[in-house]
Design a protein around this motif. Structure first.
Motif, PDB file in Angstrom:
ATOM      1  N   ASN A   1      -6.221 -25.144   6.576  1.00 30.29           N
ATOM      2  CA  ASN A   1      -6.479 -25.677   5.242  1.00 30.29           C
ATOM      3  C   ASN A   1      -7.768 -26.490   5.197  1.00 30.29           C
ATOM      4  O   ASN A   1      -8.091 -27.210   6.147  1.00 30.29           O
ATOM      5  CB  ASN A   1      -5.314 -26.558   4.788  1.00 30.29           C
ATOM      6  CG  ASN A   1      -4.017 -25.786   4.651  1.00 30.29           C
ATOM      7  OD1 ASN A   1      -3.307 -25.586   5.630  1.00 30.29           O
ATOM      8  ND2 ASN A   1      -3.711 -25.330   3.454  1.00 30.29           N
TER       9      ASN A   1
ATOM     10  N   VAL B   1      -7.913 -22.551   1.568  1.00 29.52           N
ATOM     11  CA  VAL B   1      -6.894 -22.010   2.475  1.00 29.52           C
ATOM     12  C   VAL B   1      -7.451 -20.745   3.114  1.00 29.52           C
ATOM     13  O   VAL B   1      -7.994 -19.887   2.416  1.00 29.52           O
ATOM     14  CB  VAL B   1      -5.584 -21.663   1.732  1.00 29.52           C
ATOM     15  CG1 VAL B   1      -4.530 -21.170   2.729  1.00 29.52           C
ATOM     16  CG2 VAL B   1      -5.050 -22.854   0.953  1.00 29.52           C
TER      17      VAL B   1
ATOM     18  N   PHE C   1      -2.273 -30.145   7.508  1.00 31.17           N
ATOM     19  CA  PHE C   1      -1.455 -29.639   6.402  1.00 31.17           C
ATOM     20  C   PHE C   1      -0.596 -30.753   5.815  1.00 31.17           C
ATOM     21  O   PHE C   1      -0.375 -30.819   4.600  1.00 31.17           O
ATOM     22  CB  PHE C   1      -0.582 -28.491   6.919  1.00 31.17           C
ATOM     23  CG  PHE C   1       0.269 -27.839   5.870  1.00 31.17           C
ATOM     24  CD1 PHE C   1      -0.298 -27.233   4.766  1.00 31.17           C
ATOM     25  CD2 PHE C   1       1.656 -27.816   5.996  1.00 31.17           C
ATOM     26  CE1 PHE C   1       0.481 -26.618   3.793  1.00 31.17           C
ATOM     27  CE2 PHE C   1       2.441 -27.204   5.037  1.00 31.17           C
ATOM     28  CZ  PHE C   1       1.854 -26.606   3.936  1.00 31.17           C
TER      29      PHE C   1
ATOM     30  N   ARG D   1      -2.947 -20.014   9.821  1.00 31.93           N
ATOM     31  CA  ARG D   1      -3.425 -20.610   8.574  1.00 31.93           C
ATOM     32  C   ARG D   1      -4.152 -21.915   8.876  1.00 31.93           C
ATOM     33  O   ARG D   1      -3.752 -22.673   9.758  1.00 31.93           O
ATOM     34  CB  ARG D   1      -2.241 -20.913   7.661  1.00 31.93           C
ATOM     35  CG  ARG D   1      -2.621 -21.417   6.274  1.00 31.93           C
ATOM     36  CD  ARG D   1      -1.520 -22.247   5.655  1.00 31.93           C
ATOM     37  NE  ARG D   1      -1.391 -23.533   6.305  1.00 31.93           N
ATOM     38  CZ  ARG D   1      -0.359 -23.922   7.030  1.00 31.93           C
ATOM     39  NH1 ARG D   1       0.661 -23.111   7.238  1.00 31.93           N
ATOM     40  NH2 ARG D   1      -0.331 -25.119   7.599  1.00 31.93           N
TER      41      ARG D   1
ATOM     42  N   SER E   1       0.068 -21.829   0.988  1.00 30.50           N
ATOM     43  CA  SER E   1       0.199 -21.917   2.447  1.00 30.50           C
ATOM     44  C   SER E   1       1.599 -21.532   2.894  1.00 30.50           C
ATOM     45  O   SER E   1       1.776 -20.863   3.917  1.00 30.50           O
ATOM     46  CB  SER E   1      -0.130 -23.338   2.915  1.00 30.50           C
ATOM     47  OG  SER E   1      -1.474 -23.673   2.611  1.00 30.50           O
TER      48      SER E   1
ATOM     49  N   GLU F   1      -2.253 -25.462  -3.088  1.00 29.43           N
ATOM     50  CA  GLU F   1      -2.587 -25.124  -1.701  1.00 29.43           C
ATOM     51  C   GLU F   1      -1.345 -25.094  -0.827  1.00 29.43           C
ATOM     52  O   GLU F   1      -1.199 -24.214   0.037  1.00 29.43           O
ATOM     53  CB  GLU F   1      -3.609 -26.120  -1.154  1.00 29.43           C
ATOM     54  CG  GLU F   1      -4.997 -25.958  -1.754  1.00 29.43           C
ATOM     55  CD  GLU F   1      -6.015 -26.888  -1.126  1.00 29.43           C
ATOM     56  OE1 GLU F   1      -5.955 -27.103   0.109  1.00 29.43           O
ATOM     57  OE2 GLU F   1      -6.861 -27.416  -1.862  1.00 29.43           O
TER      58      GLU F   1
END
Length: 224
Positions: free
Chosen positions: A119, A137, A13, A117, A104, A100
């Motif tokens: 990515n 995502v 991330f 989560r 997120s 994104e």
């Protein structure tokens, strides 16, 4: 669970963050009323725009925020500096990363309960990779899965006609098929962008006309 899907091989991330994105988002967290104006500005950006055009749009956005009493004189100077830095030598990649990160941080739009989560990952069914196509995502948890294809300007990305044999067409076919391939409880598939209500409605109608009925569309209002 049989045919349960997971998103793997994601990217860190932190790699989505640039200094320009981090500083702009930090300002927007402190001054939330500015956020709709900035999201609209980013949505309107084109990589082919001249510096003059970009500068004019930035100036008008900041002036509007000041005229509406959303920021004071000292905050105007900071906002102008942040937007100049964000758009200087900006690319679609930076705008995409901004979207994104924004999504997120907000979290899943439809998936309830606990979830994690990830990515920029690939979708797997048990141990088998379903497709080499990337999920921007993904949120996955005990109650289901929610995946997002992120485009800062969806209208420019998803234009009629949507030819099935193009790269864009194949991505939509893949996204539309995910719900039938994965049995994770509730499965939500989104195309997500910074577009306003009118554009979101247009994209929804376009997807429905082409038979992509499993893909929901989320825009600026959902992200706010």
């Amino acid at each position: 669970m049989k045919n349960r899907c997971s998103c793997r091989k994601g990217k860190s991330f932190k790699k989505l963050f640039s200094r320009e994105i981090e500083e702009l988002l930090g300002f927007l967290e402190k001054h939330r009323e500015v956020k709709p104006y900035v999201l609209e500005l980013i949505n309107l950006f084109r990589p082919t725009d001249s510096e003059r055009v970009i500068g004019e749009r930035v100036f008008h956005t900041v002036r509007e925020c000041y005229s509406n009493g959303i920021v004071n004189f000292f905050q105007v100077e900071k906002l102008l500096e942040l937007l100049k830095n964000f758009f200087l030598h900006s690319t679609d990649s930076r705008r995409g990363d901004f979207l994104e990160v924004l999504l997120s941080k907000k979290g899943a739009l439809s998936l309830n309960g606990r979830y994690r989560r990830i990515n920029q990952c690939k979708l797997y069914k048990r141990m088998m990779e379903i497709s080499a196509k990337e999920i921007d995502v993904a949120f996955t948890g005990p109650l289901g899965m929610e995946v997002h294809e992120c485009k800062a300007n969806m209208v420019r990305q998803w234009r009629d006609p949507l030819y099935k044999r193009t790269k864009k067409g194949r991505k939509l076919i893949f996204l539309n098929s995910v719900k039938g391939q994965c049995y994770n409880g509730k499965v939500f598939i989104y195309c997500t962008g910074l577009d306003g209500d009118f554009s979101v409605k247009y994209i929804r109608n376009l997807f429905e006309a082409y038979g992509y009925k499993n893909i929901s569309v989320a825009g600026r209002k959902e992200l706010l």
